[in-house]
Design a protein around this motif. Structure first.
Motif, PDB file in Angstrom:
ATOM      1  N   ASP A  72     -13.740   8.546   5.467  1.00 18.36           N
ATOM      2  CA  ASP A  72     -12.905   9.389   4.617  1.00 18.36           C
ATOM      3  C   ASP A  72     -12.892  10.836   5.094  1.00 18.36           C
ATOM      4  OD1 ASP A  72     -15.119  10.746   3.573  1.00 18.36           O
ATOM      5  OD2 ASP A  72     -15.221   9.514   1.766  1.00 18.36           O
ATOM      6  N   SER A  73     -12.051  11.621   4.468  1.00 14.46           N
ATOM      7  CA  SER A  73     -11.836  12.995   4.914  1.00 14.46           C
ATOM      8  C   SER A  73     -13.043  13.889   4.696  1.00 14.46           C
ATOM      9  CB  SER A  73     -10.614  13.590   4.197  1.00 14.46           C
ATOM     10  OG  SER A  73     -10.747  13.458   2.792  1.00 14.46           O
ATOM     11  N   THR A  74     -14.019  13.436   3.923  1.00 14.11           N
ATOM     12  CA  THR A  74     -15.249  14.212   3.709  1.00 14.11           C
ATOM     13  C   THR A  74     -16.327  13.810   4.718  1.00 14.11           C
ATOM     14  OG1 THR A  74     -16.143  12.606   2.112  1.00 14.11           O
ATOM     15  CG2 THR A  74     -14.755  14.369   1.248  1.00 14.11           C
ATOM     16  N   ASN A  75     -15.935  13.005   5.740  1.00 18.29           N
ATOM     17  CA  ASN A  75     -16.836  12.554   6.794  1.00 18.29           C
ATOM     18  C   ASN A  75     -17.889  11.564   6.310  1.00 18.29           C
ATOM     19  OD1 ASN A  75     -15.723  13.865   9.049  1.00 18.29           O
ATOM     20  ND2 ASN A  75     -16.714  15.780   8.486  1.00 18.29           N
ATOM     21  N   ARG A  76     -17.533  10.851   5.264  1.00 18.61           N
ATOM     22  CA  ARG A  76     -18.386   9.751   4.818  1.00 18.61           C
ATOM     23  C   ARG A  76     -17.863   8.457   5.439  1.00 18.61           C
ATOM     24  NH1 ARG A  76     -18.147   6.925  -0.979  1.00 18.61           N
ATOM     25  NH2 ARG A  76     -19.794   5.372  -0.700  1.00 18.61           N
ATOM     26  N   PHE A  77     -18.766   7.661   6.008  1.00 19.68           N
ATOM     27  CA  PHE A  77     -18.400   6.386   6.608  1.00 19.68           C
ATOM     28  C   PHE A  77     -19.126   5.281   5.854  1.00 19.68           C
ATOM     29  CE2 PHE A  77     -19.333   2.997   9.773  1.00 19.68           C
ATOM     30  CZ  PHE A  77     -18.023   2.594  10.021  1.00 19.68           C
ATOM     31  N   SER A  93      -6.906  -4.161  11.947  1.00 22.20           N
ATOM     32  CA  SER A  93      -5.848  -3.310  11.408  1.00 22.20           C
ATOM     33  C   SER A  93      -6.467  -2.089  10.733  1.00 22.20           C
ATOM     34  CB  SER A  93      -4.982  -4.090  10.414  1.00 22.20           C
ATOM     35  OG  SER A  93      -5.768  -4.578   9.334  1.00 22.20           O
ATOM     36  N   ALA A  94      -5.638  -1.070  10.517  1.00 22.74           N
ATOM     37  CA  ALA A  94      -6.146   0.170   9.909  1.00 22.74           C
ATOM     38  C   ALA A  94      -5.070   0.820   9.065  1.00 22.74           C
ATOM     39  CB  ALA A  94      -6.628   1.125  10.991  1.00 22.74           C
ATOM     40  N   LEU A  95      -5.509   1.434   7.980  1.00 18.55           N
ATOM     41  CA  LEU A  95      -4.627   2.129   7.047  1.00 18.55           C
ATOM     42  C   LEU A  95      -4.988   3.610   7.058  1.00 18.55           C
ATOM     43  CD1 LEU A  95      -2.458   1.261   4.821  1.00 18.55           C
ATOM     44  CD2 LEU A  95      -4.324   1.616   3.183  1.00 18.55           C
ATOM     45  N   LEU A  96      -3.997   4.470   7.253  1.00 21.70           N
ATOM     46  CA  LEU A  96      -4.187   5.912   7.165  1.00 21.70           C
ATOM     47  C   LEU A  96      -3.614   6.367   5.827  1.00 21.70           C
ATOM     48  CD1 LEU A  96      -5.002   8.647   8.443  1.00 21.70           C
ATOM     49  CD2 LEU A  96      -2.712   8.744   9.465  1.00 21.70           C
ATOM     50  N   THR A  97      -4.498   6.787   4.925  1.00 23.88           N
ATOM     51  CA  THR A  97      -4.065   7.122   3.569  1.00 23.88           C
ATOM     52  C   THR A  97      -3.516   8.547   3.506  1.00 23.88           C
ATOM     53  OG1 THR A  97      -6.182   8.046   2.816  1.00 23.88           O
ATOM     54  CG2 THR A  97      -5.930   5.642   2.729  1.00 23.88           C
ATOM     55  N   PHE A  98      -2.934   8.895   2.363  1.00 25.02           N
ATOM     56  CA  PHE A  98      -2.381  10.237   2.190  1.00 25.02           C
ATOM     57  C   PHE A  98      -3.471  11.310   2.209  1.00 25.02           C
ATOM     58  CE2 PHE A  98       1.256   7.848   0.401  1.00 25.02           C
ATOM     59  CZ  PHE A  98       2.274   8.425   1.156  1.00 25.02           C
ATOM     60  N   SER A  99      -4.703  10.939   1.885  1.00 28.73           N
ATOM     61  CA  SER A  99      -5.815  11.896   1.931  1.00 28.73           C
ATOM     62  C   SER A  99      -6.482  11.907   3.304  1.00 28.73           C
ATOM     63  CB  SER A  99      -6.835  11.570   0.838  1.00 28.73           C
ATOM     64  OG  SER A  99      -7.301  10.241   0.967  1.00 28.73           O
ATOM     65  N   LYS A 100      -5.844  11.267   4.307  1.00 26.16           N
ATOM     66  CA  LYS A 100      -6.317  11.202   5.704  1.00 26.16           C
ATOM     67  C   LYS A 100      -7.568  10.339   5.858  1.00 26.16           C
ATOM     68  CE  LYS A 100      -3.089  14.135   6.961  1.00 26.16           C
ATOM     69  NZ  LYS A 100      -3.376  15.451   7.492  1.00 26.16           N
ATOM     70  N   ASN A 101      -7.828   9.469   4.889  1.00 17.42           N
ATOM     71  CA  ASN A 101      -8.889   8.481   5.068  1.00 17.42           C
ATOM     72  C   ASN A 101      -8.393   7.389   6.014  1.00 17.42           C
ATOM     73  OD1 ASN A 101     -10.265   9.938   3.161  1.00 17.42           O
ATOM     74  ND2 ASN A 101      -9.982   8.456   1.517  1.00 17.42           N
ATOM     75  N   GLU A 105       0.838  -1.190   0.000  1.00 15.62           N
ATOM     76  CA  GLU A 105       0.000   0.000   0.000  1.00 15.62           C
ATOM     77  C   GLU A 105       0.882   1.252   0.000  1.00 15.62           C
ATOM     78  OE1 GLU A 105      -3.204   0.109  -0.195  1.00 15.62           O
ATOM     79  OE2 GLU A 105      -3.954  -1.859   0.454  1.00 15.62           O
ATOM     80  N   PHE A 106       0.402   2.316  -0.642  1.00 18.13           N
ATOM     81  CA  PHE A 106       1.031   3.623  -0.578  1.00 18.13           C
ATOM     82  C   PHE A 106       0.162   4.468   0.355  1.00 18.13           C
ATOM     83  CE2 PHE A 106       2.361   1.798  -4.576  1.00 18.13           C
ATOM     84  CZ  PHE A 106       3.726   2.073  -4.588  1.00 18.13           C
ATOM     85  N   ALA A 107       0.667   4.727   1.560  1.00 22.80           N
ATOM     86  CA  ALA A 107      -0.143   5.394   2.569  1.00 22.80           C
ATOM     87  C   ALA A 107       0.753   6.011   3.634  1.00 22.80           C
ATOM     88  CB  ALA A 107      -1.114   4.397   3.209  1.00 22.80           C
TER      89      ALA A 107
END
Length: 427
Positions: free
Chosen positions: A167-172, A128-136, A96-98
């Protein structure tokens, strides 16, 4: 060739150096999330530590959640996260790229849990959790397939997995799937077939971590079947295609929620019912008042007596008055089931006259409630159950109308008076 070597050298430098800077970003994001969570009245972050090396780090957080109970007021657990920093991370899901990838272990503190259950959680439940570059934040949940035999009783639980994204737009959004479970004992067998649920919600007010979130969107839960059989192999319980769904939307700050519960077939105690259905609609709910109610309810003490003290009851009364200002409505559009003798069906509408509600007396809500309901059912269904004498008594008293083999009723409740089929019943 020279340009290629320069690009390759630059890429290697980025991969080797970037984790040090990314680790600082991840630490900041982690601390901000814990601070937000600590603002939730129902949650306390007792302690938190974050340590980082060049390529990885570790976070340990102790969290206490308020619960209602006579013997237990809080559940405290410790979350241990092992973190890997990007930009390139090798995860259980692949490369992953994150910003970061964390694998978490959860240990309960001061809570007596059966050792076997605790071992099962540690060995078979993976989070587990992934924090993406867009802060998702992408969270993965996996439960291994388990087969266990105890004293001749055999239990097999299929693998389960889920993936959820904030995601960063507050969508779950996300979904969870479990192939089911089977249990066999000397006396009976029990099986749960395919279970799945999905959610897609968008935050429109409040905050998920604060506990005052108001969101719109969909939720769906499906269960293929539940089956229980006795020693002879006869089915004693059967439930097919259970569905629970909810859809919420907002217009002019007023929320509408549509909920449905249904099942294709229910078999129990010798009764076979089909197409069971319940449709409920909540409309006219002011989202700002709902947010106030969420915040207030999460701040209440778990102590039952303290919860209903005079100060809290007055606050509840004021919140009820605010909610009634927009004339909310509850409608049971369809409550029905198909029996071998015919269909049983009913509907109901409930509202509250805000002009009759007195904030100084919360019990005045009883006189302010308005309700209309109607329903019908086949008489042979009740006759088969041996209830004919009781039904006949209600027919004689006018509480039920009978026309040939059909039973029906009409009900109206207003200003504290109950009208059943035109007969006023003192309350």
């Amino acid at each position: 060739m020279k340009k290629l070597l320069i690009a390759l050298f630059f890429l290697i430098c980025v991969v080797l150096i970037a984790p040090q800077f990314i680790g600082g970003v991840v630490e900041t994001e982690h601390q901000l999330a814990m601070e937000k969570l600590n603002e939730n009245p129902a949650v306390s972050v007792n302690s938190k530590t974050f340590s980082r090396q060049w390529f990885d780090g570790k976070a340990i957080t102790e969290i206490a959640i308020k619960v209602e109970g006579e013997e237990l007021n809080t559940i405290t657990f410790i979350v241990e996260e092992n973190l890997s920093f990007g930009p390139v991370i090798f995860t259980d899901q692949g490369v992953e790229f994150a910003l970061s990838y964390s694998q978490a272990n959860i240990n309960f503190k001061d809570l007596i849990i059966d050792e076997e259950i605790e071992t099962f959680i540690k060995e078979n439940v993976h989070l587990s959790a992934l924090l993406t570059f867009s802060k998702n934040i992408v969270t993965y949940l996996s439960v291994d397939e388990v087969e266990k035999e105890i004293d001749g009783n055999n239990v097999v639980s299929a693998k389960a997995s889920g993936k959820f994204t904030l995601d960063s737009t507050n969508r779950f959004y996300g979904n969870f799937n479990w192939a089911g479970l089977s249990a066999t004992t000397n006396e009976e067998s029990f099986a749960i077939e395919k279970l799945a649920f999905s959610v897609d919600q968008t935050l429109i007010a409040g905050d998920y971590l604060h506990g005052d979130a108001i969101s719109t969107g969909d939720f769906d839960f499906t269960l293929a079947a539940i089956t229980a059989k006795d020693t002879t192999g006869s089915t004693v319980l059967k439930l097919d295609n259970l569905l629970i769904s909810a859809i919420s939307s907002v217009k002019d700050d007023l929320m509408n929620i549509t909920m449905n519960y249904s099942a294709d077939k229910i078999l129990s105690a010798g009764q076979q019912l089909e197409k069971a259905n319940l449709d409920i609609v909540f409309s006219g709910l002011n989202i700002h008042v709902m947010q106030e109610i969420n915040t207030f309810m999460s701040s209440l003490s778990a102590d039952g007596e303290a919860m209903f003290n005079a100060e809290n009851m007055q606050q509840i009364s004021l919140l009820v008055a605010k909610l009634l200002a927009d004339d909310p409505l509850v409608e049971v559009k369809d409550l029905s089931v198909q029996t071998p003798e015919g269909k049983i069906e009913s509907a109901m509408k409930i509202s509250v006259d805000k002009n009759l509600f007195d904030t100084a007396n919360i019990m005045s809500i009883m006189a302010a409630v308005k309700a209309d309901a109607n329903g019908k059912a086949p008489m042979p269904f009740f006759d088969k159950l041996g209830l004919a004498p009781m039904i006949g008594m209600y027919v004689d008293q006018g509480f039920i109308i009978q026309k040939e083999d059909e039973l029906s009723f009409k009900l109206n409740y207003a200003q504290g008076k109950l009208d059943v089929n035109g007969k006023i019943i003192p309350m």
